[in-house]
Design a protein around this motif. Structure first.
Motif, PDB file in Angstrom:
ATOM      1  N   GLY A 125      29.120  33.644  47.867  1.00 13.42           N
ATOM      2  CA  GLY A 125      29.106  32.338  48.273  1.00 13.42           C
ATOM      3  C   GLY A 125      30.125  31.744  48.087  1.00 13.42           C
ATOM      4  O   GLY A 125      29.784  30.451  48.454  1.00 13.42           O
ATOM      5  N   GLN A 126      30.533  31.309  47.082  1.00 13.94           N
ATOM      6  CA  GLN A 126      31.150  30.090  46.420  1.00 13.94           C
ATOM      7  C   GLN A 126      32.543  29.666  47.513  1.00 13.94           C
ATOM      8  O   GLN A 126      33.008  28.784  47.950  1.00 13.94           O
ATOM      9  CB  GLN A 126      31.939  30.272  45.656  1.00 13.94           C
ATOM     10  N   LEU A 127      32.919  31.202  47.705  1.00 16.07           N
ATOM     11  CA  LEU A 127      33.660  30.564  48.766  1.00 16.07           C
ATOM     12  C   LEU A 127      33.708  30.580  50.455  1.00 16.07           C
ATOM     13  O   LEU A 127      34.289  29.694  50.838  1.00 16.07           O
ATOM     14  CB  LEU A 127      34.536  32.290  48.681  1.00 16.07           C
ATOM     15  N   GLU A 128      32.817  31.117  50.914  1.00 19.48           N
ATOM     16  CA  GLU A 128      32.346  30.296  51.907  1.00 19.48           C
ATOM     17  C   GLU A 128      31.824  28.307  51.494  1.00 19.48           C
ATOM     18  O   GLU A 128      31.484  27.935  52.755  1.00 19.48           O
ATOM     19  CB  GLU A 128      30.904  31.353  52.261  1.00 19.48           C
ATOM     20  N   PHE A 129      31.101  28.780  50.631  1.00 20.67           N
ATOM     21  CA  PHE A 129      30.532  26.806  50.368  1.00 20.67           C
ATOM     22  C   PHE A 129      31.694  26.465  50.477  1.00 20.67           C
ATOM     23  O   PHE A 129      31.267  25.505  51.661  1.00 20.67           O
ATOM     24  CB  PHE A 129      29.693  26.904  49.235  1.00 20.67           C
ATOM     25  N   PHE A 130      32.966  26.372  49.576  1.00 21.37           N
ATOM     26  CA  PHE A 130      34.089  25.217  49.662  1.00 21.37           C
ATOM     27  C   PHE A 130      34.356  25.553  51.109  1.00 21.37           C
ATOM     28  O   PHE A 130      34.971  24.413  51.767  1.00 21.37           O
ATOM     29  CB  PHE A 130      34.700  25.965  48.477  1.00 21.37           C
TER      30      PHE A 130
ATOM     31  N   SER B 200      25.628  39.869  40.462  1.00 21.90           N
ATOM     32  CA  SER B 200      25.945  38.697  40.588  1.00 21.90           C
ATOM     33  C   SER B 200      26.813  37.830  41.201  1.00 21.90           C
ATOM     34  O   SER B 200      27.403  36.818  41.314  1.00 21.90           O
ATOM     35  CB  SER B 200      25.774  38.176  39.270  1.00 21.90           C
ATOM     36  N   GLU B 201      27.743  38.577  40.847  1.00 20.12           N
ATOM     37  CA  GLU B 201      29.370  38.354  41.026  1.00 20.12           C
ATOM     38  C   GLU B 201      29.901  37.948  43.033  1.00 20.12           C
ATOM     39  O   GLU B 201      30.601  37.586  43.869  1.00 20.12           O
ATOM     40  CB  GLU B 201      30.406  38.719  40.376  1.00 20.12           C
ATOM     41  N   VAL B 202      28.901  38.660  43.993  1.00 20.25           N
ATOM     42  CA  VAL B 202      28.731  39.498  45.319  1.00 20.25           C
ATOM     43  C   VAL B 202      28.008  37.751  45.389  1.00 20.25           C
ATOM     44  O   VAL B 202      28.602  36.991  46.150  1.00 20.25           O
ATOM     45  CB  VAL B 202      28.294  39.764  45.617  1.00 20.25           C
ATOM     46  N   MET B 203      27.121  36.965  44.462  1.00 17.90           N
ATOM     47  CA  MET B 203      26.061  36.347  44.994  1.00 17.90           C
ATOM     48  C   MET B 203      26.915  34.864  44.330  1.00 17.90           C
ATOM     49  O   MET B 203      27.056  33.914  45.342  1.00 17.90           O
ATOM     50  CB  MET B 203      24.727  36.075  43.906  1.00 17.90           C
ATOM     51  N   MET B 204      27.839  34.822  43.547  1.00 13.76           N
ATOM     52  CA  MET B 204      28.257  33.509  42.640  1.00 13.76           C
ATOM     53  C   MET B 204      29.296  33.102  44.018  1.00 13.76           C
ATOM     54  O   MET B 204      30.188  32.135  44.168  1.00 13.76           O
ATOM     55  CB  MET B 204      28.666  33.352  41.562  1.00 13.76           C
ATOM     56  N   TYR B 205      30.305  34.546  43.541  1.00 11.93           N
ATOM     57  CA  TYR B 205      31.905  34.234  44.480  1.00 11.93           C
ATOM     58  C   TYR B 205      32.048  33.795  45.784  1.00 11.93           C
ATOM     59  O   TYR B 205      32.316  33.141  46.184  1.00 11.93           O
ATOM     60  CB  TYR B 205      33.065  35.239  43.774  1.00 11.93           C
TER      61      TYR B 205
ATOM     62  N   VAL C 135      21.071  32.873  37.999  1.00  8.02           N
ATOM     63  CA  VAL C 135      19.767  33.795  37.442  1.00  8.02           C
ATOM     64  C   VAL C 135      20.272  35.207  37.302  1.00  8.02           C
ATOM     65  O   VAL C 135      19.612  35.845  35.716  1.00  8.02           O
ATOM     66  CB  VAL C 135      18.832  34.102  38.208  1.00  8.02           C
ATOM     67  N   VAL C 136      21.227  35.817  37.790  1.00  8.05           N
ATOM     68  CA  VAL C 136      21.137  37.201  37.928  1.00  8.05           C
ATOM     69  C   VAL C 136      22.948  37.818  36.691  1.00  8.05           C
ATOM     70  O   VAL C 136      22.579  38.490  35.571  1.00  8.05           O
ATOM     71  CB  VAL C 136      21.758  37.819  38.874  1.00  8.05           C
ATOM     72  N   GLY C 137      23.352  36.590  36.521  1.00  9.44           N
ATOM     73  CA  GLY C 137      24.269  36.740  35.240  1.00  9.44           C
ATOM     74  C   GLY C 137      23.646  36.641  34.243  1.00  9.44           C
ATOM     75  O   GLY C 137      24.203  36.915  33.270  1.00  9.44           O
TER      76      GLY C 137
ATOM     77  N   THR D 232      21.377  30.437  52.226  1.00 11.74           N
ATOM     78  CA  THR D 232      21.938  29.477  52.806  1.00 11.74           C
ATOM     79  C   THR D 232      23.453  30.158  50.932  1.00 11.74           C
ATOM     80  O   THR D 232      23.468  30.733  50.138  1.00 11.74           O
ATOM     81  CB  THR D 232      21.527  28.547  52.030  1.00 11.74           C
ATOM     82  N   GLU D 233      24.731  29.603  50.938  1.00  9.69           N
ATOM     83  CA  GLU D 233      25.272  29.725  49.855  1.00  9.69           C
ATOM     84  C   GLU D 233      25.354  29.244  48.967  1.00  9.69           C
ATOM     85  O   GLU D 233      25.025  29.953  47.891  1.00  9.69           O
ATOM     86  CB  GLU D 233      26.795  28.832  50.599  1.00  9.69           C
ATOM     87  N   LEU D 234      24.332  28.225  49.081  1.00 15.76           N
ATOM     88  CA  LEU D 234      23.691  27.165  48.045  1.00 15.76           C
ATOM     89  C   LEU D 234      22.411  28.548  46.687  1.00 15.76           C
ATOM     90  O   LEU D 234      22.577  28.159  46.133  1.00 15.76           O
ATOM     91  CB  LEU D 234      23.400  25.717  47.488  1.00 15.76           C
ATOM     92  N   GLN D 235      21.729  28.403  47.948  1.00 16.33           N
ATOM     93  CA  GLN D 235      20.508  29.824  47.489  1.00 16.33           C
ATOM     94  C   GLN D 235      21.470  30.904  46.933  1.00 16.33           C
ATOM     95  O   GLN D 235      21.174  31.580  45.874  1.00 16.33           O
ATOM     96  CB  GLN D 235      19.835  30.112  48.413  1.00 16.33           C
ATOM     97  N   ARG D 236      21.953  31.950  47.396  1.00 16.88           N
ATOM     98  CA  ARG D 236      23.050  33.197  46.593  1.00 16.88           C
ATOM     99  C   ARG D 236      23.795  31.871  44.863  1.00 16.88           C
ATOM    100  O   ARG D 236      23.384  33.185  44.625  1.00 16.88           O
ATOM    101  CB  ARG D 236      23.886  33.156  48.154  1.00 16.88           C
TER     102      ARG D 236
END
Length: 617
Positions: free
Chosen positions: A500-505, A493-498, A450-452, A440-444
């Motif tokens: 995922g953040q775009l998809e989530f919001f 890490s930025e792929v996972m975070m940013y 963690v990777v950051g 899920t987006e939250l998991q990513r």
């Protein structure tokens, strides 16, 4: 009128139908044709329901991806060397130039809120993107003209060894008008283009919903590819003093991006703006305070109001959920309530209340992403400083690796991660977990934290060995290529975070606040830069007492930059612990009887269930 069993309290939701509207409504389309039209409420340029196959999809999405790549190239063509322009051409000191660039960059992010507000409230995403892109192009053109005619004087100035002369107040005024037109245009455009691209895919259609998720990854990839070109080719031109040519290249890229965007006008899918969201939020707060005694007694049957017409937000209605029960009082109906002439400042709909609840649920998740942006911003600051204090020679005579060019490994990591994640990792995890959509987006986003943290620990380890191999001041025998792992980890890490953040919001924001979701992402980056400055200043102040050089002195060989990296790693781990709590408690809203957990399961539409959301595994 329908009843909902809500945690032992009977909730009755009244649906008020407008008789004239109901009589005037068109007859439903035959079921044999239902699949020709999108199911998410999108329309074409004429306001008619969007037809699948003739609108949206990857043709429209592809135009937006190319538009984003070119616009990013244009923006970073100015941003990447702006400090050098201010020092070499305008004669500012390093400190003044750095502060002016920081203010300008912060202004770009602040303007994103204006663009999101105008889009969701009045103009819609297409019109907002077109207008702000036009302002962006005009600002770049004015910067190019003013640089060529007024600023780069005498001819050939602007290089490191050939600074330009003084400039009049009028010339500087034109320059700053152009610069802030660029900030205004880019800032207002950025939070809307990603959401507008996602609008081209019907999330109610399983195939298009999958494409919508992929779109955000490709969108971030396009952004990085545009940045790669401006950080290499345009950066080289401007570093050689060919400022006007570099600015004109940016102008041409932005103009081409605008033309490509306009060329898809007949193909795009559109959503109508839903009015002032700030007003709707204030109405809920005021009505809830006004009705603060409503439903206060235990066991009392509470009646909530919902209009049966289209939601005020210009999209789908939201169903009642648990939590933030105080806000439910804004929709409380009693025997004395006059529904015929409803005052929205005294009585709100359930959809309005749920909009505010959605924002409040998202805030803890959003706050946890700010510290990641602190980690991410080190790539453009301390990573470069660290690289400058390492051995940068190569087997090629006369060429040394520029420290700032190491960010290319970040971009390569981003591209590789996006490709492998969609093509290999996600299908493998889907087979392993049985979840078709993968993590899920939250998991990513949690994985991104963690990777950051791991990237900061890696940077600290590299710095430890760099300092151990120190030779003369600001030098070391350790080669700069040892920085590749920390740049690569930041890219992953930025792929996972940013992404995922775009998809989530985008997925969790109500229909009338989608652009604000993207603006939240930009504000996270902006606040990350701000808090990075705060942390660096605090560390410097604490570690430079009693005549000590501190952790981050001018000569890194005299400091302890490794300790600063390890500090950020520990802060990221602590942030991840807080994030786990917030993510485990997160519960999404429900649209037309469907919660976010139900969207991937068939047969759930129309059911009334207790509110749920994504959970960290």
């Amino acid at each position: 009128m329908s009843a909902i069993n809500d945690g032992g309290m009977k909730m009755t939701v009244i649906l008020v139908e407008d008789e004239e509207t109901t009589m005037a409504a068109p007859a439903p389309m035959p079921s044999t044709k239902c699949c020709e039209y999108t199911l998410d409420g999108s329309v074409d340029i004429k306001g008619h329901p969007a037809v699948k196959g003739k609108s949206g999809g990857w043709l429209a999405g592809g135009l937006i991806l190319v538009n984003q790549g070119l616009a990013t190239l244009a923006f970073f063509g100015v941003n990447v060397n702006l400090v050098l322009f201010l020092t070499r051409v305008l004669g500012q000191s390093n400190g003044d130039a750095a502060n002016n660039v920081s203010k300008w960059t912060g202004t770009v992010y602040m303007f994103s809120l204006i663009g999101a507000f105008l889009s969701d409230s009045f103009w819609g995403r297409y019109k907002t993107c077109a207008i702000f892109q036009a302002i962006f192009v005009l600002g770049l053109a004015l910067l190019s003209v003013s640089s060529r005619l007024y600023l780069i004087r005498p001819e050939g100035c602007g290089m490191e060894q050939a600074p330009c002369g003084e400039h009049s107040g009028k010339e500087l005024g034109i320059f700053y008008i152009a610069l802030y037109m660029i900030a205004f245009g880019n800032g207002g455009y950025q939070p809307n283009i990603a959401t507008f691209g996602a609008d081209q895919f019907d999330e109610e259609d399983p195939a298009e919903a999958h494409s919508k998720v992929s779109f955000f990854s490709y969108f971030y990839l396009a952004l990085n590819l545009g940045s790669l070109f401006s950080n290499t080719f345009l950066s080289y031109l401007e570093d050689e003093g060919r400022w006007a040519l570099g600015f004109w290249a940016s102008t041409a890229a932005a103009a081409t991006a605008l033309l490509l965007f306009l060329s898809g006008t007949l193909r795009y899918r559109y959503f109508q703006p839903g009015g002032n969201p700030i007003g709707r939020v204030c109405q809920v707060a005021f009505a809830a305070c006004r009705n603060w005694k409503a439903g206060a007694s235990a066991g009392v049957v509470v009646t909530l109001y919902e209009d049966d017409e289209k939601a005020d937000a210009g999209g789908r209605k939201l169903l009642h959920t648990q939590g933030f029960s105080f806000l439910d009082r804004a929709a409380h109906v009693d025997a004395d309530t006059k529904l015929g002439a409803r005052d929205p400042w005294k009585l709100c709909t359930v959809t309005q209340v749920e909009e505010v609840k959605s924002i409040l649920r998202l805030l803890p998740i959003w706050l946890c992403t700010i510290l990641y942006s602190v980690v991410f911003t080190q790539m453009a600051s301390l990573f470069v400083v660290q690289g400058a204090a390492m051995r940068r020679t190569t087997p090629f005579a006369g060429f040394s690796v520029p420290p700032s060019s190491m960010s290319a490994f970040d971009i390569l990591a981003v591209a590789t991660t996006i490709f492998l994640y969609r093509r290999a990792i996600c299908p493998f995890l889907a087979r392993l977990t049985g979840r078709p959509a993968g993590p899920t987006e939250l998991q990513r986003m949690g994985l991104g934290l963690v990777v950051g943290a791991l990237a900061m620990a890696t940077a600290g380890t590299v710095e430890h060995f760099r300092k151990a191999g120190a030779t003369t001041a600001m030098s070391s025998d350790l080669h700069i290529m040892w920085q590749v792992p920390q740049y690569a980890l930041i890219g992953v890490s930025e792929v996972m975070m940013y992404v995922g953040q775009l998809e989530f919001f985008n997925g969790q924001m109500p229909d009338g606040l989608k652009s604000f979701g993207s603006a939240f992402c930009m504000m996270s980056m902006s606040l990350g830069n701000y808090f990075s400055d705060v942390i660096v200043s605090a560390v410097t102040r604490v570690t430079t007492t009693r005549g000590r050089p501190g952790w981050i002195p001018g000569d890194l060989n005299q400091g302890h930059l490794d300790r600063f990296y390890f500090l950020l790693a520990m802060l990221a781990v602590a942030d991840f612990a807080v994030y786990l709590v917030c993510a485990s408690r997160y519960g999404s809203g429900k649209v037309d009887g469907r919660s976010s957990d139900d969207e991937e399961e068939e047969g759930t539409a129309g059911q009334v269930a207790s509110p749920g959301g994504e959970r960290m595994a």
